[in-house]
Design a protein around this motif. Structure first.
Motif, PDB file in Angstrom:
ATOM      1  N   ASN A   1       0.852  -1.188   0.000  1.00 19.29           N
ATOM      2  CA  ASN A   1       0.000   0.000   0.000  1.00 19.29           C
ATOM      3  C   ASN A   1       0.887   1.236   0.000  1.00 19.29           C
ATOM      4  OD1 ASN A   1       0.743   0.573   2.817  1.00 19.29           O
ATOM      5  ND2 ASN A   1      -0.585  -1.191   3.296  1.00 19.29           N
ATOM      6  N   ASP A   2       0.252   2.401   0.053  1.00 22.32           N
ATOM      7  CA  ASP A   2       0.982   3.658   0.007  1.00 22.32           C
ATOM      8  C   ASP A   2       1.163   4.288   1.389  1.00 22.32           C
ATOM      9  OD1 ASP A   2       1.137   3.477  -2.788  1.00 22.32           O
ATOM     10  OD2 ASP A   2      -0.843   4.413  -3.023  1.00 22.32           O
ATOM     11  N   THR A   3       0.881   3.534   2.441  1.00 21.79           N
ATOM     12  CA  THR A   3       1.001   4.067   3.802  1.00 21.79           C
ATOM     13  C   THR A   3       2.459   4.395   4.117  1.00 21.79           C
ATOM     14  OG1 THR A   3      -0.891   2.737   4.517  1.00 21.79           O
ATOM     15  CG2 THR A   3       0.572   3.610   6.239  1.00 21.79           C
ATOM     16  N   LYS A   4       2.688   5.619   4.590  1.00 22.56           N
ATOM     17  CA  LYS A   4       4.039   6.043   4.957  1.00 22.56           C
ATOM     18  C   LYS A   4       4.379   5.511   6.350  1.00 22.56           C
ATOM     19  CE  LYS A   4       4.620   8.474   1.210  1.00 22.56           C
ATOM     20  NZ  LYS A   4       5.570   8.031   0.160  1.00 22.56           N
ATOM     21  N   VAL A   5       5.557   4.954   6.490  1.00 25.95           N
ATOM     22  CA  VAL A   5       6.022   4.426   7.771  1.00 25.95           C
ATOM     23  C   VAL A   5       7.124   5.335   8.306  1.00 25.95           C
ATOM     24  CG1 VAL A   5       7.155   2.494   8.926  1.00 25.95           C
ATOM     25  CG2 VAL A   5       5.414   2.061   7.172  1.00 25.95           C
ATOM     26  N   LYS A   6       6.982   5.767   9.542  1.00 26.62           N
ATOM     27  CA  LYS A   6       7.967   6.643  10.167  1.00 26.62           C
ATOM     28  C   LYS A   6       9.134   5.823  10.702  1.00 26.62           C
ATOM     29  CE  LYS A   6       8.397  10.182  13.776  1.00 26.62           C
ATOM     30  NZ  LYS A   6       7.673  10.920  14.848  1.00 26.62           N
ATOM     31  N   ALA A   7      10.325   6.237  10.361  1.00 28.79           N
ATOM     32  CA  ALA A   7      11.515   5.515  10.809  1.00 28.79           C
ATOM     33  C   ALA A   7      11.704   5.663  12.313  1.00 28.79           C
ATOM     34  CB  ALA A   7      12.751   6.028  10.076  1.00 28.79           C
ATOM     35  N   ASP A   8      12.310   4.659  12.929  1.00 32.50           N
ATOM     36  CA  ASP A   8      12.668   4.731  14.345  1.00 32.50           C
ATOM     37  C   ASP A   8      14.034   4.077  14.512  1.00 32.50           C
ATOM     38  OD1 ASP A   8      12.489   5.374  16.979  1.00 32.50           O
ATOM     39  OD2 ASP A   8      11.249   3.668  17.541  1.00 32.50           O
ATOM     40  N   LEU A   9      14.861   4.713  15.322  1.00 33.44           N
ATOM     41  CA  LEU A   9      16.239   4.271  15.487  1.00 33.44           C
ATOM     42  C   LEU A   9      16.483   3.907  16.943  1.00 33.44           C
ATOM     43  CD1 LEU A   9      18.672   4.022  13.553  1.00 33.44           C
ATOM     44  CD2 LEU A   9      19.413   6.282  14.319  1.00 33.44           C
TER      45      LEU A   9
END
Length: 339
Positions: A180-188
């Motif tokens: 899908n086109d859902t944006k995923v926020k990065a986490d470090l």
């Protein structure tokens, strides 16, 4: 015969999405590759595969391989899961890399393809890769690369002791899969802090982990090491413009600056930024006696600190001077008494 193998990766990927070193020399390559972009490609201007497929969907994509010589050749192929190497670069070249514990769907397990392709002289052939998307729905990106390298004959060992450099060239075509086109926020995440060595030089590494299914771009990391409760920076490192594969980790090195490890408790202060995202850590770690001794024993280019030897030598010299003064004074008093 010692061989130093250098691998140049020729990657027809657009810099806006996938960055990779480029080495292009047609004279060195006996074959070429080209992705056959399918109709459901997200952006048909890209020269790598970027597909959006629903759960459980299967699709076969093709790469055209062309033998540009007058002799038959064999090309070794694999679809490799993207990882992050310790230089902070996305690496598509490893066929069996150590995968991060957060990676749920390695692209190598979602694809089927032949391990090698035989190309007759001056011919082209389609190389099919079957993709089988997971049945379970997910957000984010699955990233990998289709790796091509010419198979070369094994060379017999030579009696010569000279070092020879043998260049090997390879192509990688990127493959990005999503549902899908859902944006995923990065986490470090900052994991273990480890005293170790790189090329026999003392370093401390801080393991950084991208726990989300998204490419982490333009990553800058600044790190300082102090004594546990100290304010003076002992060692530091700063690196810009790194990039991490989805659900991957790497060891960020902080050089010990040609010094021996000293046992004790230390503090690592670290800041990582990617665009507007900021992560900060302050973590304690310990270098024990055994680790320090073992690593110092094998470390190269260590600049020895002889301060303590100077102090001891100075102390001994001072004691000798005092002893001499005492003996001379005692002798003078004895001579005076005898008179």
């Amino acid at each position: 015969m010692k061989k130093l193998m250098t691998l140049f990766l020729i990657v027809p990927l657009l810099a806006s999405s996938l960055i990779f070193p480029i080495h292009s020399d047609a004279a060195e390559m006996n074959f070429s590759v080209s992705a056959n972009i399918p109709e459901n490609q997200i952006d048909k201007t890209k020269s790598y595969f970027h597909l959006n497929l629903p759960p459980g969907k299967e699709q076969t994509v093709n790469v055209t391989l062309t033998n540009e010589t007058d002799q038959e050749l064999t090309v070794l192929t694999s679809v490799n899961t993207a990882v992050t190497n310790d230089n902070g670069i996305v690496d598509y070249s490893q066929e069996n890399p150590k995968l991060d514990e957060t990676l749920k769907y390695p692209i190598s397990e979602l694809t089927e393809s032949a391990g090698e392709v035989v190309l007759p002289a001056n011919s082209s052939k389609n190389y099919p890769i079957k993709i089988s998307m997971p049945n379970e729905a997910f957000d984010g990106t699955i990233l990998g690369g289709i790796y091509f390298k010419e198979k070369t004959a094994e060379k017999k060992a030579s009696q010569s002791k000279e070092i020879q450099i043998e260049n090997q060239y390879a192509y990688v075509i990127g493959m990005m899969l999503s549902q899908n086109d859902t944006k995923v926020k990065a986490d470090l995440t900052l994991n273990e802090i480890t005293p170790t060595q790189i090329n026999y030089r003392n370093v401390v590494t801080a393991n950084l982990q991208n726990t989300e299914a998204t490419i982490l771009k333009d990553l800058d990391v600044e790190a300082q090491i102090y004594k546990k409760d100290g304010t003076k920076v002992l060692h530091e490192s700063f690196k810009q413009n790194m990039r991490m594969a989805p659900n991957s980790n790497f060891n960020f090195p902080i050089s010990w600056d040609k010094q021996e490890f000293e046992p004790g408790k230390y503090r690592l202060d670290m800041i990582a930024t990617s665009g507007e995202l900021v992560w900060e850590w302050s973590e304690y770690f310990t270098i024990d006696d055994q680790t320090a001794n073992d690593l110092n024993e094998t470390a190269l280019d260590i600049e020895k600190d002889y301060t303590w030897l100077y102090i001891i030598a100075g102390s001994i010299l001072a004691l000798l001077v005092l002893l001499l003064v005492f003996l001379l004074g005692r002798r003078s008093r004895k001579d005076a008494d005898e008179e």
